[in-house]
Design an enzyme around this catalytic site. Sequence first.
Site, PDB file in Angstrom:
ATOM      1  N   SER A  13      57.866  50.840  21.506  1.00 42.03           N
ATOM      2  CA  SER A  13      59.321  50.853  21.307  1.00 42.03           C
ATOM      3  C   SER A  13      60.047  49.740  22.058  1.00 42.03           C
ATOM      4  O   SER A  13      61.193  49.425  21.736  1.00 42.03           O
ATOM      5  CB  SER A  13      59.896  52.205  21.737  1.00 42.03           C
ATOM      6  OG  SER A  13      59.519  52.511  23.079  1.00 42.03           O
TER       7      SER A  13
ATOM      8  N   ASP B 145      68.977  53.910  27.059  1.00 43.38           N
ATOM      9  CA  ASP B 145      68.668  55.336  27.007  1.00 43.38           C
ATOM     10  C   ASP B 145      67.635  55.643  28.096  1.00 43.38           C
ATOM     11  O   ASP B 145      67.331  54.783  28.930  1.00 43.38           O
ATOM     12  CB  ASP B 145      68.227  55.777  25.609  1.00 43.38           C
ATOM     13  CG  ASP B 145      66.889  55.205  25.178  1.00 43.38           C
ATOM     14  OD1 ASP B 145      66.200  54.554  25.993  1.00 43.38           O
ATOM     15  OD2 ASP B 145      66.497  55.402  24.000  1.00 43.38           O
TER      16      ASP B 145
ATOM     17  N   HIS C 248      64.465  53.112  27.874  1.00 44.52           N
ATOM     18  CA  HIS C 248      64.525  51.763  27.302  1.00 44.52           C
ATOM     19  C   HIS C 248      65.649  50.914  27.899  1.00 44.52           C
ATOM     20  O   HIS C 248      66.747  51.421  28.138  1.00 44.52           O
ATOM     21  CB  HIS C 248      64.734  51.847  25.783  1.00 44.52           C
ATOM     22  CG  HIS C 248      63.656  52.615  25.082  1.00 44.52           C
ATOM     23  ND1 HIS C 248      63.878  53.836  24.492  1.00 44.52           N
ATOM     24  CD2 HIS C 248      62.347  52.330  24.882  1.00 44.52           C
ATOM     25  CE1 HIS C 248      62.753  54.280  23.946  1.00 44.52           C
ATOM     26  NE2 HIS C 248      61.807  53.386  24.177  1.00 44.52           N
TER      27      HIS C 248
END
Length: 412
Positions: A50, A341, A344
């Site tokens: 991610s 978040d 991340h």
Amino acid sequence: MISFRHMAVAKSDLGFRLVVLYLLLLLLTGFQNSQGHFNRHVAFFIFGDSLFDSGNNNYIKTTPEFQANFWPYGESYFDPPSGRFSNGRLIPDFIAEFAGLPLIPAYLDPRYHNNGFLYGANFASGGSGVLVETNAGFVVDLKTQLQYFYDLEKRFRKDLGGLKAQQLLSDAVYLFGCGVNDYAVLLSNNQSSHHHQQYVEMVIGNLTDVFKGILEKGGRKIGIATIPPLGCSPIARAQQLGNTCNEELNTLASLHNRALSKKMKELTKQFEGFMCANYDLSTALAKRMRNPSNYGTRSFKVGDTACCGSGPFRGIFSCGGKRGIQEFELCDNPDDYVFFDAPHPSEAASRQFAQLFWDGDSNVTTPYNLKALFQDHPWIRNAKNALNDSLDETVISRLKQFSHMNTMKKRA
């Protein structure tokens, strides 16, 4: 007495020389044009999780836990949300910008399957690991990402021909950011710490196999980011008693990074022409988490708490309200935060990390930085060499060759 015959010959010779000079200029400019579209840039291929996923998980059967294609993701740059786990762009997006490339598309995005991916492709998948077993069934694991690259390599050879495809692949830069999910899954299964070293060796072994798969296809330039110290990230601390750092996860990251550095040195000796940029993302992130105000054009204000989420440090992974918990908090300015978040980085942090990866010194990325990898390209090298040559001498040399050819023609 003026000889009209000699004047005619002189005019003819002058005209010939002008024609030759014109043709020579066409030759010089035409040589550049003949390099073809794909030769004027370095292709960029991206693998990982991610941290690098530009939207591949939008196109697989998975759950919102592994997706970011909803608000407020992308709010600072993308409308609608692209699927990036950030308020905006990611590290590879900025690297592409620095290299003079467009945003590299997600490989699974059907909108791009007719453009040939000559600028590169992003294979990364949020939640994926080096190991096939990590979050299996919900993500595109690294081995499958490599298979997608193989499929694209076959397409290049079909569309471009073997020689041009080989040139594209050997000039390309291959970027990796992966491994942290393998260790997060390990700890969630309560595995004994006695097995940690063996597990790290297994992860590094599988990662090395992927590197070799690329090298055997002709790739020679690999950039990889170390695993960040996510044991102190908002998501890790929110799950710990007393909201302390998960030191076990940090220890695993440290073991991984040391083993990775050793392996990259081995590959350098094993494969001729191999160049790598091993970027110390771990230290870069840790510094900004501890002293956020020391970094950034405006400087970060918050290093230990996420912009978007809920619970302690906004460390519960609820940003967007689609992961089982509908309520979440959202900060006013994501650029004030190191984390967007729970796990991340924000776009502002990613830009800084990308800049260090791009042109950082040997204290940050070794033995090369990404700028060196992108600039090690025949078209760029030839352009630099051409700037060092005297154009007058080159033109004179070419004119002499054409003059000699003309003399031979006259004698014939």
